[in-house]
Motif scaffolding. Structure first.
Motif, PDB file in Angstrom:
ATOM      1  N   ARG A 235      21.493  18.372 145.758  1.00  0.00           N
ATOM      2  CA  ARG A 235      22.432  18.697 144.697  1.00  0.00           C
ATOM      3  C   ARG A 235      21.715  19.501 143.615  1.00  0.00           C
ATOM      4  O   ARG A 235      20.692  19.063 143.091  1.00  0.00           O
ATOM      5  N   THR A 237      22.082  20.839 139.881  1.00  0.00           N
ATOM      6  CA  THR A 237      22.886  20.528 138.696  1.00  0.00           C
ATOM      7  C   THR A 237      22.332  21.264 137.484  1.00  0.00           C
ATOM      8  O   THR A 237      21.139  21.178 137.183  1.00  0.00           O
ATOM      9  N   ARG A 238      23.222  21.965 136.814  1.00  0.00           N
ATOM     10  CA  ARG A 238      22.860  22.616 135.562  1.00  0.00           C
ATOM     11  C   ARG A 238      23.588  21.913 134.420  1.00  0.00           C
ATOM     12  O   ARG A 238      24.800  21.678 134.480  1.00  0.00           O
ATOM     13  N   ARG A 239      22.830  21.574 133.370  1.00  0.00           N
ATOM     14  CA  ARG A 239      23.403  20.911 132.201  1.00  0.00           C
ATOM     15  C   ARG A 239      23.109  21.737 130.960  1.00  0.00           C
ATOM     16  O   ARG A 239      21.960  22.084 130.700  1.00  0.00           O
ATOM     17  N   THR A 267      28.380  20.169 132.563  1.00  0.00           N
ATOM     18  CA  THR A 267      27.636  19.861 133.786  1.00  0.00           C
ATOM     19  C   THR A 267      28.268  20.609 134.951  1.00  0.00           C
ATOM     20  O   THR A 267      29.459  20.445 135.235  1.00  0.00           O
ATOM     21  N   SER A 269      27.689  21.200 139.021  1.00  0.00           N
ATOM     22  CA  SER A 269      26.943  20.689 140.177  1.00  0.00           C
ATOM     23  C   SER A 269      27.365  21.416 141.441  1.00  0.00           C
ATOM     24  O   SER A 269      28.557  21.688 141.655  1.00  0.00           O
ATOM     25  N   SER A 270      26.367  21.700 142.269  1.00  0.00           N
ATOM     26  CA  SER A 270      26.611  22.320 143.570  1.00  0.00           C
ATOM     27  C   SER A 270      26.019  21.398 144.631  1.00  0.00           C
ATOM     28  O   SER A 270      24.802  21.191 144.681  1.00  0.00           O
TER      29      SER A 270
END
Length: 378
Positions: A235, A237-239, A267, A269-270
Motif C-alpha cells: 500500500r 499512502t500519501r498524507r 490521505t 492510498s493506492s
C-alpha cells in the motif's frame, strides 16, 4: 509499589467465616495465568495446579489452589470500580510515560466493545470499555466501563479525573467533539486534539469549505505543513496536513475553548492488486481536527496519526487475548478480567530485556518460571 502490594488495597467482598483462600493469592494466580495465556476460569485453575510448587514459593495458599468456581465467584464479587482504581494506582507508580524531546505526552482515548459479553435472554448489552493509552510507552493508563444504555462521553470526566494530565495532549474521536468535553480537558491542564465531523454540522461545513477554498482548490494559497509518503505491505499512502492558525476566519468556532489550530489531513492510498496484474485501488479521504495545543503543526499532524496506536491495543486484546470471544457475561466479572488483560499487556511492555512479540513474551512467561517472576516482580 509492586503489583501484589496494590492488590492489598482491594476490599475482600467475601464472608470471612467462609473464606478458604486469600484474595491476594487468587489475584496473583489470575495475573500469572492470564499472562501465560489463560482465557477462562478453568484455564486459571489449571495453571495454578500445574504451577503449584512454584507458586508456593511466594504465596500462602493455605488450602491449595482454588477451584475454577472460586475464581469465578471472586471476580463476580470484587468491586469493578475499586479494581480499576487499583490498576490506575499501580500503573502510575510502576510506569513512566515516555515522550520525544519537544513533544507533549500524548494520551489517546478510545472505546472498545467486548462483543460476546451480551446476554440475549436478559436483554443485557455487550460491555463497552473506554481506555486511556500512552502512545509513547504503549501502556494502558486507565479504563472505565460504560453503563448500559449510556455513551462513552458519560465516563470521560471520571476517566480524566484519575490521570495526571498536566502538559499532556489528549486525542479523541469525533464522538467527543463537544465544547464541554474540550473545556474539561483544558481545566485539567492539558490540551485536546479532537476529530471534527458531522455531529458539529455547522462547524464541520464551515471548516470543510475553508480548506476546500484555501488548500484543495487549484487557486488555494495554503501549503501543507507535513507531506509524507509510506510504502508498506503493498500500500502506497500519501498524507498531507494543512493548518489554519487564524481562528478568527472560522465564525462557528469563535467560542470553542482555547482553540489554537484547525487542521485538515488528506490521505490518498493506492492498494496494489494482491496477485499482481490488476489495477490498483485508489482511495482518498480528508479529515478535520480541532486542537488547543500551540505545538508545531508538524507535531500535531504526527499526533493525529499516532492516535490510532490505541487500535494496536484493541488488536492485541482481540487476537492475542481473544477478548471478543470471551463468553463471560456477568458485567462485573467481565470488567475485572478486562483489567487483568491490560495488566498483562503492561507487564510485557515494561520488559525491555527481551525482543519479540507480546505473544512470544507470554509463551516464555508460561514456560519459564524465572521469567514470569521477573516480569511481575514477585
Amino acid at each position: 509499589m509492586n503489583l501484589l502490594e496494590s492488590f492489598g488495597q482491594i476490599n475482600d467482598p467475601r464472608q470471612g467465616c467462609k473464606t478458604e483462600h486469600l484474595l491476594g493469592d487468587i489475584l496473583a494466580i489470575s495475573v500469572c495465568a492470564v499472562l501465560a495465556g489463560a482465557e477462562s476460569y478453568e484455564d486459571i485453575a489449571d495453571y495454578g495446579h500445574c504451577k503449584h510448587d512454584w507458586l508456593c514459593q511466594f504465596l500462602t495458599l493455605p488450602n491449595g489452589i482454588p477451584s475454577h468456581d472460586t475464581f469465578r465467584r471472586v471476580f463476580m464479587l470484587i468491586d469493578a470500580n475499586q479494581f480499576e482504581a487499583c490498576f490506575l494506582h499501580w500503573t502510575r507508580t510502576a510506569f513512566t510515560r515516555t515522550t520525544n524531546d519537544g513533544e507533549p505526552d500524548h494520551i489517546a482515548i478510545d472505546g472498545k466493545t467486548m462483543r460476546r459479553s451480551f446476554n440475549r435472554r436478559t436483554g443485557q448489552s455487550p460491555l463497552h470499555v473506554v481506555s486511556a493509552f500512552s502512545t509513547g510507552s504503549g501502556v494502558t493508563l486507565a479504563q472505565r466501563v460504560v453503563s448500559e444504555k449510556a455513551g462513552e462521553t458519560t465516563v470521560l470526566p471520571d476517566l480524566l479525573a484519575g490521570l495526571e494530565l498536566t502538559g499532556s495532549l489528549i486525542s479523541l474521536d469525533a464522538l467527543h467533539c463537544y465544547k464541554a468535553i474540550s473545556q474539561t480537558i483544558v481545566n485539567c491542564g492539558a490540551d485536546y486534539l479532537i476529530a471534527l465531523k458531522g455531529n458539529q454540522k455547522k462547524a464541520h461545513h464551515e471548516v470543510k469549505g475553508y480548506f476546500k477554498r484555501n488548500a484543495f482548490d487549484m487557486s488555494g494559497q495554503l501549503r501543507p505543513v507535513a507531506d509524507t509518503i509510506d510504502n508498506n505491505h503493498g500500500r502506497v499512502t500519501r498524507r498531507r496536513a494543512f493548518v489554519c492558525e487564524d481562528i478568527s476566519k472560522l465564525q462557528t468556532l469563535q467560542d470553542w475553548p482555547k482553540l489554537a489550530q484547525v487542521l485538515a489531513v488528506e490521505t490518498i492510498s493506492s492498494l496494489n492488486h494482491v496477485h499482481g496484474g490488476g489495477p490498483s485501488k485508489v482511495t482518498a479521504d480528508i479529515r478535520y481536527f480541532l486542537t488547543s495545543a500551540e505545538a508545531s503543526p508538524v507535531v500535531i499532524a504526527a499526533a493525529i496519526r499516532n492516535h490510532w496506536a490505541i487500535e494496536s491495543l484493541h488488536w492485541v486484546l482481540d487476537v492475542g487475548f481473544r477478548e471478543d470471544d470471551s463468553r463471560i457475561r456477568d458485567r462485573n466479572a467481565a470488567a475485572n478480567l478486562s483489567v487483568l488483560r491490560k495488566i498483562s499487556i503492561n507487564l510485557v511492555k515494561a520488559d525491555t530485556t527481551r525482543k519479540g512479540s507480546i505473544k512470544r513474551h507470554r509463551k516464555t512467561a508460561g514456560w519459564n518460571n524465572d521469567y514470569m517472576q521477573k516480569i511481575i516482580s514477585l
